[in-house]
Design an enzyme around this catalytic site. Structure first.
Site, PDB file in Angstrom:
ATOM      1  N   CYS A   1       0.927  -1.197  -0.057  1.00 55.54           N
ATOM      2  CA  CYS A   1      -0.236   0.022   0.136  1.00 55.54           C
ATOM      3  C   CYS A   1       0.895   1.120  -0.073  1.00 55.54           C
ATOM      4  O   CYS A   1       2.113   1.123   0.235  1.00 55.54           O
ATOM      5  CB  CYS A   1      -1.223   0.068   0.932  1.00 55.54           C
ATOM      6  SG  CYS A   1      -0.243  -0.060   2.854  1.00 55.54           S
TER       7      CYS A   1
ATOM      8  N   CYS B   1       3.491   1.598   2.459  1.00 52.66           N
ATOM      9  CA  CYS B   1       4.359   0.783   2.749  1.00 52.66           C
ATOM     10  C   CYS B   1       5.637   1.878   1.502  1.00 52.66           C
ATOM     11  O   CYS B   1       6.966   1.811   2.502  1.00 52.66           O
ATOM     12  CB  CYS B   1       4.255   0.066   1.536  1.00 52.66           C
ATOM     13  SG  CYS B   1       3.580  -1.769   3.309  1.00 52.66           S
TER      14      CYS B   1
ATOM     15  N   CYS C   1      48.592 -10.862  -7.763  1.00 57.37           N
ATOM     16  CA  CYS C   1      49.201 -10.399  -6.748  1.00 57.37           C
ATOM     17  C   CYS C   1      48.144 -10.166  -5.712  1.00 57.37           C
ATOM     18  O   CYS C   1      47.097  -9.663  -6.174  1.00 57.37           O
ATOM     19  CB  CYS C   1      50.421  -9.659  -6.662  1.00 57.37           C
ATOM     20  SG  CYS C   1      49.853  -8.128  -7.016  1.00 57.37           S
TER      21      CYS C   1
ATOM     22  N   CYS D   1      46.119  -6.866  -6.996  1.00 50.88           N
ATOM     23  CA  CYS D   1      45.195  -7.492  -8.134  1.00 50.88           C
ATOM     24  C   CYS D   1      44.005  -6.970  -7.804  1.00 50.88           C
ATOM     25  O   CYS D   1      43.346  -6.906  -8.231  1.00 50.88           O
ATOM     26  CB  CYS D   1      45.939  -7.812  -9.378  1.00 50.88           C
ATOM     27  SG  CYS D   1      47.547  -7.511 -10.171  1.00 50.88           S
TER      28      CYS D   1
ATOM     29  N   ASP E   1      20.894 -30.839  19.332  1.00 44.55           N
ATOM     30  CA  ASP E   1      19.187 -30.648  19.151  1.00 44.55           C
ATOM     31  C   ASP E   1      19.262 -32.169  19.794  1.00 44.55           C
ATOM     32  O   ASP E   1      19.623 -33.210  19.231  1.00 44.55           O
ATOM     33  CB  ASP E   1      18.068 -30.129  18.063  1.00 44.55           C
ATOM     34  CG  ASP E   1      17.091 -30.461  18.430  1.00 44.55           C
ATOM     35  OD1 ASP E   1      15.977 -30.590  19.290  1.00 44.55           O
ATOM     36  OD2 ASP E   1      16.637 -31.990  17.720  1.00 44.55           O
TER      37      ASP E   1
ATOM     38  N   ASP F   1      18.591 -30.207  12.965  1.00 41.84           N
ATOM     39  CA  ASP F   1      18.357 -30.356  11.768  1.00 41.84           C
ATOM     40  C   ASP F   1      16.712 -30.163  11.722  1.00 41.84           C
ATOM     41  O   ASP F   1      16.111 -30.072  10.344  1.00 41.84           O
ATOM     42  CB  ASP F   1      17.641 -31.982  11.869  1.00 41.84           C
ATOM     43  CG  ASP F   1      16.954 -32.818  12.598  1.00 41.84           C
ATOM     44  OD1 ASP F   1      15.943 -32.435  13.535  1.00 41.84           O
ATOM     45  OD2 ASP F   1      16.852 -33.333  12.230  1.00 41.84           O
TER      46      ASP F   1
ATOM     47  N   ASP G   1      15.204 -25.422  15.079  1.00 38.80           N
ATOM     48  CA  ASP G   1      16.422 -25.250  15.787  1.00 38.80           C
ATOM     49  C   ASP G   1      17.202 -24.537  14.516  1.00 38.80           C
ATOM     50  O   ASP G   1      17.902 -23.769  15.057  1.00 38.80           O
ATOM     51  CB  ASP G   1      17.225 -26.358  14.890  1.00 38.80           C
ATOM     52  CG  ASP G   1      16.970 -27.511  15.289  1.00 38.80           C
ATOM     53  OD1 ASP G   1      16.588 -27.371  16.547  1.00 38.80           O
ATOM     54  OD2 ASP G   1      16.858 -29.298  14.932  1.00 38.80           O
TER      55      ASP G   1
END
Length: 821
Positions: free
Chosen positions: A16, A19, A87, A90, A507, A706, A710
């Site tokens: 809108c 925003c 090097c 660079c 976990d 996993d 988590d």
């Protein structure tokens, strides 16, 4: 009056006018911004800022401001192959040139990989602009990967170009060495007292001149490009040093012509210039070879995917097609020994699949209809029909390739110090050479010859190459060999974090345990177990939680009533209305929140929890009556105990975080040898527990998980490690991803991360020590220019050789298997 510049940004998430106003306000608050306007219809922002502001800083600041305001700026990434870098200086020049392109938000350059990665707001920059900026800075570039596409063809193209460049460097190095051999041989003979073996001045001039200005032309070209950009590099130092040696020799020869007629031959230094060029050329060849070996693991991943596949037509016949022509939904036929060309689901047949190239797991995995298979893995036996789900750049193999390449482009924090030193390295060396010349000239009674030789030695001993290669070379080898064994290092900062770890927190469910719970026991208050199971299964009919799957599996094919007003309580359970009753299913915390007493079944619950089982309760929320409980058994993974023991051997403390009851969590911890347990935790509690553990131990913490729950804990830890059997949310949050669900890989991941960090620090230590010791020796005349040139050439080779030692690293599981009789 400064000239104004503009920047256009795509912005997503706006719905809108308010925003758009918030985005404009956030952009206008940035220093240097003169105006900002947002177009809601086109979802874009136009920012006008002072010309004095750096484009890169402004683009990055604008993107961050939009993000803080609650919106997003879509980004695109460009990967470029760059030639002409020699090097660390660079690297700084290339990054500066890329960041000068309007719209570029960030640019990172990898000297060892001769590549760059550029990030910019979507549509604000194109590859042609980036390539043009690099050409202006004196470098050639080519795009070799498109963001979001399959990286494999780009890597293959780069490998072919690298092979051609390596052959060219070899031929030039061998030619230069052949021409330098008579000079070096004569120099050695002179040191041994045989002065008559040195070539005549005229022959020396005729050989040294084409070597200097033809075979050594690359140093002039690159050095001139650096000067035009207002900086310096290794090529400039070599060009200045060898030109000075060639010029001094030519001047001494011409000035000594009258004396040569009388048999007096002046001492010339052509061997210095030609030997330096030969050694540097040799060093560049060996360096190119070593660079190719640093990418060996990536090349091995590339070779996994086949170029053709057998596709089943609608009429049931077969056809062989190129993998580029495959589409999701196609059916592929795989016979024994054939590799999968895409990710998919097995729809027909049974067989075992070798996934070692992606996960590091040496044992084949049995596959049957419904199982997932990945591109690049190999069907060992049986005939399988697979329906394609992901092709090209969307396959797991392609994602791994992009992930490894991005990690290799990243810079660990220690590299920031190296970059600052490299930016001033060449000017400082030039200043030291000038001071050396002036002081030597003064202290030696105006002897130009001695003063110039000392200055030349300073110029050619200095080696920014070793500084530039120290970090990326070790990073490329380390991340590559880790990926080969199923460990993906996503963030270069993870290397330093792994070094400083004091504690690893796990976990429990799905990480230390199999993550496949079964209903081990159930108790109904009224004795009607069937009704208890039917109500619970109805509540869990749409849930993907492992405990929900266990209840549905126990219920079997029983007809389930519909559920209404379903609601999920994160970390506690669920509720819903079944057959007119508002039911709760979850842990004891959920019962307490709704004022339901668990006392009638507390003894049974404690008995089950004492065996390490997870307990869930079913209750009627309206009557506040307990209906029954379920006890779920989830066995620890076979390698969990060994993984905990290994981490302790590495000097790390181990903790377990669980949403389970204290009794259940402690029972599992006791079986695995874990001393520190935090139980009864909600997902949002884990971040606070990690902060508390960090304060208690006074060091960094790794979190291993996993699941979606988590992800906050992984982000809150110093080092997040996601198990490969887990969710995308966990993997995106973690610094390290493990491609298979084996807890032993946690110790291996920490080990390879530490080993890579150690090689980086060894390389940097050698590079700094080499320059700190070598430059003073050269300045005081204790180092001959020829030896200085040879030392400089081989310093970068030694850094690469040290990095390549990481290729010997192997996971503990493989080491143990090889140690068995």
């Amino acid at each position: 009056m400064s000239i104004s510049q503009s920047l256009d940004l795509p912005v997503t998430g706006m719905s809108c006018a308010s925003c758009a106003g918030r985005v404009e306000k956030a952009l206008r608050a940035l220093p240097g911004v003169q105006s900002a306007s947002v177009n809601l219809a086109s979802e874009s922002a136009h920012v006008v800022f002072e010309g004095a502001a750096q484009d890169t800083l402004m683009a990055a600041a604008a993107m961050q401001a939009v993000k803080k305001a609650g919106y997003a700026v879509p980004q695109e990434r460009f990967r470029l192959g760059i030639s002409g870098m020699s090097c660390a200086s660079c690297v700084g020049r290339v990054e500066k040139a890329l960041r000068s392109v309007p719209g570029v938000a960030s640019a990172a350059v990898n000297l060892a990989g001769e590549s760059a990665e550029v990030s910019a707001p979507l549509g604000s920059v194109d590859a042609a602009q980036l390539i043009a900026a690099l050409r202006k800075a004196g470098y050639e570039a080519r795009p070799f990967d498109d963001a979001g596409t399959d990286a494999a063809p780009a890597i293959a193209q780069r490998a072919e170009a690298t092979a051609k460049a390596l052959a060219r460097e070899r031929n030039l190095a061998l030619l230069t060495l052949a021409l330098a051999a008579p000079f070096v041989g004569g120099m050695i003979a002179s040191l041994l007292g045989h002065h008559d073996l040195m070539l005549s001045p005229l022959v020396q001039f005729l050989i040294a001149t084409p070597v200097q200005f033809v075979l050594g032309w690359r140093f002039y070209r690159a050095g001139w490009s650096a000067l035009r950009a207002g900086t310096g590099n290794m090529d400039l130092l070599v060009a200045l040093g060898t030109t000075a040696a060639w010029g001094l020799s030519t001047w001494l020869w011409i000035a000594g012509l009258p004396h040569i007629e009388h048999g007096v031959v002046p001492h010339l230094y052509y061997e210095g210039s030609i030997a330096i060029i030969a050694f540097v050329r040799l060093g560049k060849w060996l360096e190119a070879r070593a660079r190719g070996q640093t990418a060996a693991a990536l090349q091995a991943l590339l070779r996994l995917r086949p170029t053709t596949a057998r596709r089943r037509r609608a009429d049931g016949s077969e056809e062989t097609v190129e993998t580029a022509l495959l589409q999701p939904g196609d059916l592929l036929l795989l016979r024994a020994g054939e590799a999968f060309a895409a990710d998919g689901i097995v729809v027909e047949g049974h067989g075992s699949v070798d996934e070692s190239m992606l996960t590091g797991e040496s044992l084949p995995v049995d596959k049957q209809p419904g199982d997932t298979v990945r591109a690049g893995t190999i069907n060992r036996d049986g005939l399988l029909v697979v329906q394609i789900e992901a092709i090209a750049g969307e396959t797991m193999l392609a994602r791994i390739l992009r992930l490894v390449e991005s990690a290799q482009m990243a810079k660990p924090p220690v590299q920031q110090l190296v970059d600052r030193i490299s930016s001033i390295f060449v000017p400082v060396v030039l200043f030291i050479a000038l001071v050396t010349f002036a002081l030597t000239f003064t202290l030696n009674g105006g002897n130009v010859e001695i003063a110039l030789l000392h200055a030349i030695a300073v110029l050619v001993i200095a080696c920014p190459c070793a500084l530039g290669l120290a970090t990326p070379a070790a990073l490329m080898v380390g991340t590559g060999v880790a990926a080969k064994h199923g460990i993906l290092i996503r963030d270069a900062g993870a290397l330093e974090q792994a070094r400083d770890l004091r504690l690893v927190a796990f976990d429990k469910t799905g990480t230390l345990t199999e993550g496949r719970p079964v209903v081990a026991a159930l108790h109904a208050m009224n004795g009607d177990v069937a009704a208890l199971l039917r109500f619970a299964a109805a509540l869990q009919v749409g849930s993907q939680h492992p405990l929900a799957a266990a209840i549905r599996a126990r219920a079997g094919t029983v007809a389930l009533p519909p559920v209404q007003d379903f609601r999920d309580f994160a970390g506690r359970g669920v509720c819903g209305t079944v057959e007119g009753r508002h039911l709760l299913l979850g842990n004891v915390r959920l019962l307490q929140e709704h004022g339901i007493d668990a006392a009638p079944l507390r003894a049974q619950a404690e008995e089950q929890a004492g065996q390490g089982r997870t307990v869930s309760w079913l209750a009627d929320d309206h009557s506040k009556q307990l209906l029954g409980l379920f006890a779920f058994g989830d066995e620890p993974r076979a390698t969990s105990a060994a993984a905990i023991a290994r981490l302790k051997q590495m000097g790390l403390r181990v903790a377990m975080l669980s949403g389970d009851s204290f009794a259940a969590a402690n029972a599992v911890a006791a079986r695995l040898g874990i001393d520190e347990v935090r139980a009864g935790l909600l997902p949002e509690d884990k971040a606070a527990v990690l902060a508390q553990l960090r304060n208690d131990i006074g060091g960094d913490i790794a979190m291993v998980g996993d699941g979606v729950n988590d992800a906050p804990a992984l982000a809150a830890s110093d080092l997040g490690i996601a198990m490969g059997s887990g969710t995308d949310a966990a993997m995106q949050t973690a610094g390290i991803t493990l491609m298979r669900g084996d807890p032993l890989l946690v110790a291996d991941a920490i080990d390879i991360a530490r080993a890579t960090d150690t090689r980086i620090r060894q390389n940097l230590g050698w590079a700094f020590a080499y320059n700190v010791i070598g430059i003073p020796l050269a300045a005081f005349g204790l180092l001959d220019p020829v030896l200085a040139g040879g030392a400089m050439a081989f310093s970068s080779v030694s850094v690469l050789a040290n990095a390549l030692l990481l290729r010997r690293w192997r996971p503990t599981t493989i080491v143990r298997q090889e140690a068995r009789p």
